[in-house]
Write an enzyme that holds these catalytic residues in place. Structure first.
Site, PDB file in Angstrom:
ATOM      1  N   ASP A  56       0.858  -1.175   0.000  1.00 15.78           N
ATOM      2  CA  ASP A  56       0.000   0.000   0.000  1.00 15.78           C
ATOM      3  C   ASP A  56       0.901   1.235   0.000  1.00 15.78           C
ATOM      4  OD1 ASP A  56      -3.058   0.948   1.810  1.00 15.78           O
ATOM      5  OD2 ASP A  56      -2.172   1.625  -0.083  1.00 15.78           O
TER       6      ASP A  56
ATOM      7  N   ASP B   2      -7.630  -7.626   0.918  1.00 14.27           N
ATOM      8  CA  ASP B   2      -6.687  -7.703   2.036  1.00 14.27           C
ATOM      9  C   ASP B   2      -7.421  -7.237   3.279  1.00 14.27           C
ATOM     10  OD1 ASP B   2      -6.295  -4.597   1.451  1.00 14.27           O
ATOM     11  OD2 ASP B   2      -5.413  -5.041   3.434  1.00 14.27           O
TER      12      ASP B   2
HETATM   13  N1  6OK Z   1      -4.132   3.526  -0.465  1.00 17.27           N
HETATM   14  C1  6OK Z   1      -5.322   3.227   0.109  1.00 17.27           C
HETATM   15  N2  6OK Z   1      -5.375   2.262   1.055  1.00 17.27           N
HETATM   16  C2  6OK Z   1      -6.581   1.972   1.645  1.00 17.27           C
HETATM   17  C3  6OK Z   1      -6.622   1.007   2.666  1.00 17.27           C
HETATM   18  C4  6OK Z   1      -7.838   0.729   3.288  1.00 17.27           C
HETATM   19  N3  6OK Z   1      -8.144  -0.104   4.338  1.00 17.27           N
HETATM   20  C5  6OK Z   1      -9.464   0.085   4.541  1.00 17.27           C
HETATM   21  N4  6OK Z   1     -10.178  -0.476   5.512  1.00 17.27           N
HETATM   22  C6  6OK Z   1      -9.567  -1.312   6.553  1.00 17.27           C
HETATM   23  C7  6OK Z   1     -10.627  -1.360   7.612  1.00 17.27           C
HETATM   24  C8  6OK Z   1     -10.290  -2.261   8.741  1.00 17.27           C
HETATM   25  C9  6OK Z   1      -9.494  -1.800   9.794  1.00 17.27           C
HETATM   26  C10 6OK Z   1      -9.254  -2.652  10.895  1.00 17.27           C
HETATM   27  C11 6OK Z   1      -9.825  -3.938  10.936  1.00 17.27           C
HETATM   28  C12 6OK Z   1      -9.570  -4.851  12.067  1.00 17.27           C
HETATM   29  C13 6OK Z   1     -10.377  -4.618  13.331  1.00 17.27           C
HETATM   30  O1  6OK Z   1     -11.512  -3.941  13.182  1.00 17.27           O
HETATM   31  C14 6OK Z   1     -10.615  -4.365   9.856  1.00 17.27           C
HETATM   32  C15 6OK Z   1     -10.853  -3.532   8.759  1.00 17.27           C
HETATM   33  N5  6OK Z   1     -10.017   0.966   3.665  1.00 17.27           N
HETATM   34  C16 6OK Z   1      -9.017   1.401   2.871  1.00 17.27           C
HETATM   35  C17 6OK Z   1      -8.994   2.343   1.842  1.00 17.27           C
HETATM   36  C18 6OK Z   1      -7.766   2.643   1.241  1.00 17.27           C
HETATM   37  C19 6OK Z   1      -7.665   3.658   0.216  1.00 17.27           C
HETATM   38  O2  6OK Z   1      -8.657   4.301  -0.182  1.00 17.27           O
HETATM   39  N6  6OK Z   1      -6.441   3.913  -0.301  1.00 17.27           N
END
Ligand code: 6OK
Length: 380
Positions: free
Chosen positions: A97, A275
């Site tokens: 990322d 992921d």
């Molecule tokens: N470059 C880029 N990277 C991203 C990574 C992301 N990751 C997420 N969500 C992860 C959410 C998430 C966070 C923690 C947990 C574990 C406990 O709750 C599970 C899911 N949305 C995302 C959006 C983007 C994005 O627009 N651009």
């Protein structure tokens, strides 16, 4: 007979079922069966797992993070130590990322300008600047196989105007990411670059973003700006009006997703790559995924349960009772986190393998219906 040289990036669709596809993403360091789940290896390790154990669960590709590795141990240091692959002893593909999302979710002292993002390290408070060009350089130094464009993940909720301004910035950064990546010499010759669609939950903005990225040209297209608190219905609605605007012959990656039922619904909507930290993070907090739903091992109800977690999931955890796993979690024993992490990654890879087979057999709808019927919300 000389082996044919490995392709830089070649996506082949083997079968379709509705909007879903199953295929192979052939890359220099190995093939990736899609739909694919990428275990998260944020700090150059999938926490609690040896690389060969991660491979044994069925993973073809891992995820790494620009943000964490630039802060510690440093991108130049990883490069000097054999790149991420040599450093962590994983010789198959790695997707990295680009850092913007982690800056916004892990730091509060940051400044966003047209040039990029300045921020203070959450580790030691030192000041850093991330731009599209520096993000490309860091991912090159890491030796990333799939580089993500440097974008801004539009916060949720956002007004149409806020989402438009944010998306338009990300599209300008996407063009700079493309140029920065293409200036990467040998690395660019054997790695791939994915663009990231933004636009909040707004159909017109998502369509414009998808078109803007295709005009620049990328190897694959990620749907960003989701799994940020919008909920499953709004996520699925956004996929319904975003995926049709993406090219049919390129892989689609839904970033940060997700819970097992999120993944099933997104595969049905045409997503090929996922992921999420959920299987590994939940494993460390004593939670197990099963096809009957999630299980919180700390709960006293498991104290005398002699059954394994799930007969459909093969991992070393299958040799132990829920009662034993309950004991390990209650006692805070390391083996509890290790076994549950391993089990959860094996669960996710089993789910992906069953989804790929269901698409190949043209029975995805029936599979999805049966999965959701069996997968009760559980006690997570
Ligand atoms: N470059 C880029 N990277 C991203 C990574 C992301 N990751 C997420 N969500 C992860 C959410 C998430 C966070 C923690 C947990 C574990 C406990 O709750 C599970 C899911 N949305 C995302 C959006 C983007 C994005 O627009 N651009």
């Amino acid at each position: 007979m000389t082996a044919s040289p490995r392709p830089r990036f070649h996506y082949t669709v083997h079968a379709r079922d509705g909007r879903a596809r199953t295929g192979t993403l052939a890359m220099a360091r190995g093939d990736i069966a899609t739909p694919a789940f990428m275990p998260v290896g944020t700090a150059a390790t999938v926490k609690g797992m040896l690389p060969e154990q991660v491979r044994a669960t069925g993973a073809d590709i891992l995820l790494g993070n620009t943000y964490h590795l630039m802060l510690r141990p440093g991108a130049e240091r990883v490069a000097a130590l054999g790149g991420l692959h040599g450093f962590m002893n994983w010789d198959r593909p790695i997707l990295t990322d680009s850092g913007g999302f982690q800056v916004m979710s892990l730091t509060d002292l940051r400044k966003l300008t047209e040039e990029g993002v300045t921020f203070r390290s959450h580790l030691d408070g030192t000041k850093h600047l991330l731009t599209p060009e520096r993000s490309m350089e860091i991912q090159r130094l890491l030796g990333s196989d799939i580089v993500m464009a440097f974008d801004e993940c539009t916060p949720f909720p956002a007004s149409h105007d806020q989402a438009r301004t944010s998306m338009e910035l990300s599209m300008r950064w996407a063009a700079r990411s493309r140029a920065g990546f293409d200036a990467g010499g040998d690395h660019a010759a054997r790695a791939a670059l994915f663009g990231i669609v933004q636009g909040g939950v707004y159909e017109d903005l998502r369509a414009r973003s998808a078109e803007a990225l295709q005009a620049i040209g990328f190897d694959g297209y990620a749907v960003g700006g989701l799994a940020v608190g919008e909920g499953q219905d709004l996520m699925f609605q956004t996929l319904d009006h975003t995926v049709p605007h993406l090219p049919d012959d390129a892989p689609r990656y839904l970033m940060g997703v997700g819970k097992p039922d999120d993944i099933v619904g997104a595969v049905c909507r045409g997503i090929d790559m996922f992921d999420c930290v959920l299987p590994t993070r939940s494993g460390r907090t004593g939670q197990a995924f099963t096809f009957a739903g999630p299980v919180t091992l700390k709960n006293a109800r498991h104290r005398d349960d002699p059954r394994p977690l799930d007969p459909r999931v093969a991992s070393p955890a299958a040799a132990y009772s829920r009662a034993y796993l309950h004991h390990l979690v209650k006692a805070g024993e390391m083996l509890g986190a290790i076994l549950l992490t391993w089990h959860n990654l094996a669960f996710y890879q089993t789910l992906m393998a069953e989804l790929r087979q269901a698409i190949a057999d043209n029975r995805l709808d029936a599979y999805a219906e049966a999965f959701l019927a069996g997968y009760r919300g559980g006690d997570i």
